[in-house]
Design an enzyme around this catalytic site. Structure first.
Site, PDB file in Angstrom:
ATOM      1  N   ARG A  91       1.121  -1.318   0.198  1.00  0.00           N
ATOM      2  CA  ARG A  91       0.036  -0.269  -0.296  1.00  0.00           C
ATOM      3  C   ARG A  91       1.193   1.350  -0.289  1.00  0.00           C
ATOM      4  O   ARG A  91       0.516   2.199   0.983  1.00  0.00           O
ATOM      5  CB  ARG A  91      -0.798  -0.128   1.142  1.00  0.00           C
ATOM      6  CG  ARG A  91      -1.941  -1.347   1.030  1.00  0.00           C
ATOM      7  CD  ARG A  91      -2.861  -0.884   2.036  1.00  0.00           C
ATOM      8  NE  ARG A  91      -4.024  -1.930   2.343  1.00  0.00           N
ATOM      9  CZ  ARG A  91      -3.863  -3.268   2.818  1.00  0.00           C
ATOM     10  NH1 ARG A  91      -2.195  -3.181   3.679  1.00  0.00           N
ATOM     11  NH2 ARG A  91      -4.117  -4.483   2.387  1.00  0.00           N
ATOM     12  N   HIS A 130       0.088  15.789 -26.720  1.00  0.00           N
ATOM     13  CA  HIS A 130       0.138  14.456 -26.195  1.00  0.00           C
ATOM     14  C   HIS A 130      -1.688  13.864 -27.025  1.00  0.00           C
ATOM     15  O   HIS A 130      -1.284  12.880 -26.233  1.00  0.00           O
ATOM     16  CB  HIS A 130       0.211  14.544 -24.591  1.00  0.00           C
ATOM     17  CG  HIS A 130       1.114  14.115 -24.241  1.00  0.00           C
ATOM     18  ND1 HIS A 130       1.973  15.430 -23.840  1.00  0.00           N
ATOM     19  CD2 HIS A 130       2.342  13.606 -23.470  1.00  0.00           C
ATOM     20  CE1 HIS A 130       3.759  15.355 -23.151  1.00  0.00           C
ATOM     21  NE2 HIS A 130       3.637  14.335 -23.387  1.00  0.00           N
TER      22      HIS A 130
HETATM   23 ZN   LIG Z   1       5.128  13.426 -22.562  1.00  0.00          ZN
END
Ligand SMILES: [Zn+2]
Ligand SMILES: NC(=O)c1ccc[n+]([C@@H]2O[C@H](COP(=O)([O-])OP(=O)(O)OC[C@H]3O[C@@H](n4cnc5c(N)ncnc54)[C@H](O)[C@@H]3O)[C@@H](O)[C@H]2O)c1
Length: 341
Positions: free
Chosen positions: A114, A235
């Site tokens: 975790r 992107h």
């Molecule tokens: Zn990138």
């Protein structure tokens, strides 16, 4: 040079200094706890060894180089190796490598027991200017990039520019594409460094300014609920190209992440003169400037990536140098970005 990412209890220092890799022990406890040093087969072994030399209870684990290691399979192998090395909740994972090792190592650290401490030692330009800070960690599912991950901030980032001496020139240019992105969206002086005859002469200044801008954005919007989205400039198209044309476990030759981002940025610059200047910089750096021929496949991939995330997609545009705007467009209109009707 030192920057501090101020995120309350998750704050950390970012050290940008020649030779700092050998001085990790000065910044954190490397002697009393177990240290799992993650690297890949393309990173010169001397860098992981430099870290290991400071960790009496250290182990080095090397994954195959390349994007293919950001997979469920390799993720599982690393976790198994961490367990076999006896890592406990109080121990530490140090990533030594580029964005692949950083993204994979960060996600392993985020999920093992975790969450355990994570230190990032970026050794590529791309990782030093961008991916090593900000806490985004992820792996891919098939061609869909970064779809499984977590926000997990490192405890420290050690960017040692000396490590870049072994990086092939194409990888240097690949990383500079992300810094050029930062200049375009938010730092005209950073952009200007790219218009010098040889930007690689300004590498440390470029890294510093890129980190400084990203730090400011992450501090204001750690979990990308607003302005952090600006870092995704280039992107939307970039990831589409990367899925179709990028280097991967199956495709050994192809475009690198930063090269795809460079191609993804160009159609999103609205000021024609700025687009021309950016194209000239890309050419001088050896970055591609022409969209691949199979644009319909790129479009299909972009639509597939966005499927299940709603009928609209938010894209980042640059109206002029140093500013950006988020536009929400119907997924059906993604084709227009690629010049497809
Ligand atoms: Zn990138
Ligand atoms: N988490 C983020 O915020 C973020 C941001 C941008 C990109 N990324 C991710 O980063 C990844 C790309 O990172 P990258 O461009 O660093 O690729 P990479 O990690 O694959 O490194 C490129 C190549 O260089 C080799 N290498 C690394 N350091 C070297 C050195 N000093 N000398 C010689 N060779 C060296 C590697 O073995 C690899 O073959 C992508 O997966 C991308 O999605 C993440």
């Amino acid at each position: 040079m030192k920057l501090t990412m101020r995120l309350g209890p998750r704050s950390y220092d970012i050290i940008l200094k020649r030779g700092c890799l050998k001085n990790l022990y000065q910044f954190t406890d490397t002697t009393r706890r177990r240290v799992f040093v993650l690297t890949d087969s393309g990173v010169p072994a001397q860098y992981a060894q430099a870290v290991l030399a400071q960790c009496p209870k250290g182990t080095v684990y090397t994954v195959p180089q390349g994007e293919g290691s950001k997979s469920l399979k390799v993720y599982g192998q690393v976790l198994a190796a961490m367990l076999a090395a006896g890592l406990t909740r109080r121990d530490l994972l140090v990533a030594v490598g580029g964005g692949v090792v950083g993204d994979l190592g960060g996600f392993c650290a985020a999920t093992y027991m975790r969450g355990i401490d994570f230190i990032n030692c970026p050794t590529t330009v791309l990782a030093q200017v961008d991916s090593s800070i900000g806490g985004k960690t992820a792996i891919d599912l098939g061609p869909t990039k970064n779809i499984v991950g977590a926000f997990w901030q490192p405890k420290l980032v050690l960017a040692d520019p000396d490590t870049l001496a072994t990086l092939p020139p194409r990888q240097v240019a690949n990383g500079l594409a992300e810094a050029l992105k930062t200049g375009l969206i938010g730092d005209a002086q950073l952009f200007a460094l790219f218009e010098c005859p040889d930007p690689t002469q300004n590498l440390e200044q470029i890294i510093y300014r890129s980190l400084r801008f990203k730090k400011k954005i992450v501090e204001a919007d750690e979990r990308e609920q607003g302005q952090r989205a600006c870092l995704n400039f280039g992107h939307t198209i970039g990831h589409g190209i990367e899925a179709v044309r990028g280097v991967s476990a199956r495709r050994k030759t192809g475009l690198y992440h930063g090269e795809c981002v460079a191609l993804g940025m160009l159609p999103m610059i609205e000021d024609k003169a700025l687009a021309k200047r950016t194209r000239a910089i890309c050419r001088a750096l050896g970055l591609p400037t022409r969209l691949p021929g199979d644009r319909r496949r790129v479009l299909a991939q972009m639509q597939h990536d966005k499927k299940g995330r709603g009928d609209t997609v938010t894209v980042i545009r640059v109206p002029g140098l140093g500013c950006w705007r988020a536009d929400t467009i119907p997924t059906a209109e993604l084709g227009t970005l690629l010049g497809l009707a």
